[in-house]
Write an enzyme that holds these catalytic residues in place. Sequence first.
Site, PDB file in Angstrom:
ATOM      1  N   ASN A   9       0.879  -1.177   0.000  1.00 24.71           N
ATOM      2  CA  ASN A   9       0.000   0.000   0.000  1.00 24.71           C
ATOM      3  C   ASN A   9       0.913   1.222   0.000  1.00 24.71           C
ATOM      4  O   ASN A   9       1.582   1.487   0.990  1.00 24.71           O
ATOM      5  CB  ASN A   9      -0.880  -0.044   1.267  1.00 24.71           C
ATOM      6  CG  ASN A   9      -1.589   1.277   1.511  1.00 24.71           C
ATOM      7  OD1 ASN A   9      -1.755   2.085   0.616  1.00 24.71           O
ATOM      8  ND2 ASN A   9      -2.009   1.487   2.768  1.00 24.71           N
ATOM      9  N   TRP A  10       0.942   1.900  -1.127  1.00 19.98           N
ATOM     10  CA  TRP A  10       1.893   3.009  -1.259  1.00 19.98           C
ATOM     11  C   TRP A  10       1.441   4.291  -0.581  1.00 19.98           C
ATOM     12  O   TRP A  10       2.203   5.243  -0.486  1.00 19.98           O
ATOM     13  CB  TRP A  10       2.159   3.279  -2.752  1.00 19.98           C
ATOM     14  CG  TRP A  10       3.095   2.286  -3.366  1.00 19.98           C
ATOM     15  CD1 TRP A  10       3.769   1.275  -2.738  1.00 19.98           C
ATOM     16  CD2 TRP A  10       3.491   2.232  -4.754  1.00 19.98           C
ATOM     17  NE1 TRP A  10       4.547   0.588  -3.640  1.00 19.98           N
ATOM     18  CE2 TRP A  10       4.400   1.157  -4.885  1.00 19.98           C
ATOM     19  CE3 TRP A  10       3.169   2.984  -5.884  1.00 19.98           C
ATOM     20  CZ2 TRP A  10       4.985   0.819  -6.107  1.00 19.98           C
ATOM     21  CZ3 TRP A  10       3.741   2.648  -7.098  1.00 19.98           C
ATOM     22  CH2 TRP A  10       4.640   1.579  -7.202  1.00 19.98           C
ATOM     23  N   LYS A  11       0.169   4.356  -0.184  1.00 22.27           N
ATOM     24  CA  LYS A  11      -0.357   5.573   0.452  1.00 22.27           C
ATOM     25  C   LYS A  11      -0.136   6.771  -0.494  1.00 22.27           C
ATOM     26  O   LYS A  11      -0.234   6.603  -1.700  1.00 22.27           O
ATOM     27  CB  LYS A  11       0.273   5.775   1.830  1.00 22.27           C
ATOM     28  CG  LYS A  11       0.208   4.495   2.666  1.00 22.27           C
ATOM     29  CD  LYS A  11       0.564   4.690   4.096  1.00 22.27           C
ATOM     30  CE  LYS A  11       0.458   3.353   4.810  1.00 22.27           C
ATOM     31  NZ  LYS A  11       0.523   3.456   6.250  1.00 22.27           N
ATOM     32  N   HIS A 104      -9.167   1.844   4.932  1.00 22.65           N
ATOM     33  CA  HIS A 104      -7.852   1.840   5.576  1.00 22.65           C
ATOM     34  C   HIS A 104      -7.936   2.769   6.792  1.00 22.65           C
ATOM     35  O   HIS A 104      -8.656   3.761   6.769  1.00 22.65           O
ATOM     36  CB  HIS A 104      -6.785   2.327   4.590  1.00 22.65           C
ATOM     37  CG  HIS A 104      -5.410   2.239   5.168  1.00 22.65           C
ATOM     38  ND1 HIS A 104      -4.900   3.225   5.980  1.00 22.65           N
ATOM     39  CD2 HIS A 104      -4.464   1.273   5.101  1.00 22.65           C
ATOM     40  CE1 HIS A 104      -3.690   2.864   6.373  1.00 22.65           C
ATOM     41  NE2 HIS A 104      -3.402   1.676   5.855  1.00 22.65           N
ATOM     42  N   GLU A 106      -6.215   5.077   7.867  1.00 21.44           N
ATOM     43  CA  GLU A 106      -6.004   6.509   7.609  1.00 21.44           C
ATOM     44  C   GLU A 106      -7.265   7.143   7.031  1.00 21.44           C
ATOM     45  O   GLU A 106      -7.556   8.315   7.268  1.00 21.44           O
ATOM     46  CB  GLU A 106      -4.788   6.695   6.681  1.00 21.44           C
ATOM     47  CG  GLU A 106      -3.488   6.440   7.440  1.00 21.44           C
ATOM     48  CD  GLU A 106      -2.382   5.783   6.635  1.00 21.44           C
ATOM     49  OE1 GLU A 106      -2.396   5.869   5.394  1.00 21.44           O
ATOM     50  OE2 GLU A 106      -1.505   5.155   7.267  1.00 21.44           O
ATOM     51  N   GLU A 177      -5.558  -4.421  10.528  1.00 20.22           N
ATOM     52  CA  GLU A 177      -4.447  -3.491  10.694  1.00 20.22           C
ATOM     53  C   GLU A 177      -4.632  -2.712  11.991  1.00 20.22           C
ATOM     54  O   GLU A 177      -5.358  -1.717  12.025  1.00 20.22           O
ATOM     55  CB  GLU A 177      -4.406  -2.510   9.516  1.00 20.22           C
ATOM     56  CG  GLU A 177      -4.113  -3.184   8.190  1.00 20.22           C
ATOM     57  CD  GLU A 177      -3.373  -2.238   7.256  1.00 20.22           C
ATOM     58  OE1 GLU A 177      -2.343  -2.653   6.739  1.00 20.22           O
ATOM     59  OE2 GLU A 177      -3.810  -1.089   7.085  1.00 20.22           O
ATOM     60  N   GLY A 183       2.897   2.241  10.633  1.00 24.05           N
ATOM     61  CA  GLY A 183       3.905   3.289  10.454  1.00 24.05           C
ATOM     62  C   GLY A 183       4.656   3.626  11.736  1.00 24.05           C
ATOM     63  O   GLY A 183       5.376   4.615  11.804  1.00 24.05           O
ATOM     64  N   SER A 223       3.561  -2.246  10.130  1.00 23.75           N
ATOM     65  CA  SER A 223       5.015  -2.391  10.292  1.00 23.75           C
ATOM     66  C   SER A 223       5.553  -3.759   9.861  1.00 23.75           C
ATOM     67  O   SER A 223       6.454  -4.312  10.492  1.00 23.75           O
ATOM     68  CB  SER A 223       5.432  -2.073  11.742  1.00 23.75           C
ATOM     69  OG  SER A 223       5.132  -0.729  12.042  1.00 23.75           O
ATOM     70  N   GLY A 244       2.981  -1.248   4.150  1.00 22.61           N
ATOM     71  CA  GLY A 244       3.066   0.169   3.798  1.00 22.61           C
ATOM     72  C   GLY A 244       4.487   0.534   3.416  1.00 22.61           C
ATOM     73  O   GLY A 244       4.947   0.274   2.307  1.00 22.61           O
ATOM     74  N   GLY A 245       5.207   1.133   4.380  1.00 23.80           N
ATOM     75  CA  GLY A 245       6.553   1.666   4.129  1.00 23.80           C
ATOM     76  C   GLY A 245       7.492   0.726   3.385  1.00 23.80           C
ATOM     77  O   GLY A 245       8.192   1.153   2.453  1.00 23.80           O
TER      78      GLY A 245
END
Length: 261
Positions: A9-11, A104, A106, A177, A183, A223, A244-245
């Site tokens: 997930n590149w956000k 998600h 966010e 999640e 993150g 994470s 994510g990251g």
Amino acid sequence: MRRKFIAGNWKMNHGPAATSEFFNKFTAELKEAGDVLEAAAKGTEEIALFVPAVSLLTAVNAAKGTPVIIGAENMHWEKSGAFTGETSGPMITEIGATHVLIGHSERRHIFRETDEELNKKVHAAIECGLVAVLCVGETLEEREGGKAFNVIKKQFAEGLKGIDGDTLARKMIIAYEPVWAIGTGKTASDADAEEVCGFIRRLAKESFCENTADELIILYGGSVKADNTRGIISQPDIDGVLVGGASLKADSFMQIIKNAL
Ligand code: PGA
């Protein structure tokens, strides 16, 4: 046997130029990864990338000829109309993307999306043929207050209102999640992640039936990195990861895919 589903997930990262650059490296690494290609061809491991709306077209084109699935990170529930700044399901499918993230954390917390809105998005996604990945998860405060299971139960029930068991098992994926692990570098322990994913599978059995629960793909996200992938993916109720990251760089995402095999 359920298939594994490894997703990035590149956000709000990687516009079209960075997307092309990522795929140049990633597709070269894929060509070298015979075991990954074999698992994808057999259908035992799926690889997906959820990318910003402006990068969807670049990603879909770059992923042609590879097994990589491309999805959007969000969508609106209406097909078209006066919703400035939004992207609809038919727009996403027209580009050639096949999956979409819904709810998600966010989106829930920063953009205040409600379970009711997310349920409308789930229905709209399925109606236009997209696979909907519904995300659920508790905050740290909710976990510490002993409310994690109630929060998940409510998000699951309300997000899936009006959805039948077959649709859930075949056209949807659930991603757990925990908000406190996203993150932050704090991964849930393998046992904590399994406890909630097992709870989600039991919810699927109670709300639908045993077959639905057996077939449902459940992911863990928060994470995830190459070095904790094996422990997470080996849990009986965890079928994959939402990263994510660590999905932003081709080499670290590829290492996660390999470690999940
Ligand atoms: P993270 O994000 O891997 O950077 O914690 C996961 C996610 O939000 O999907």
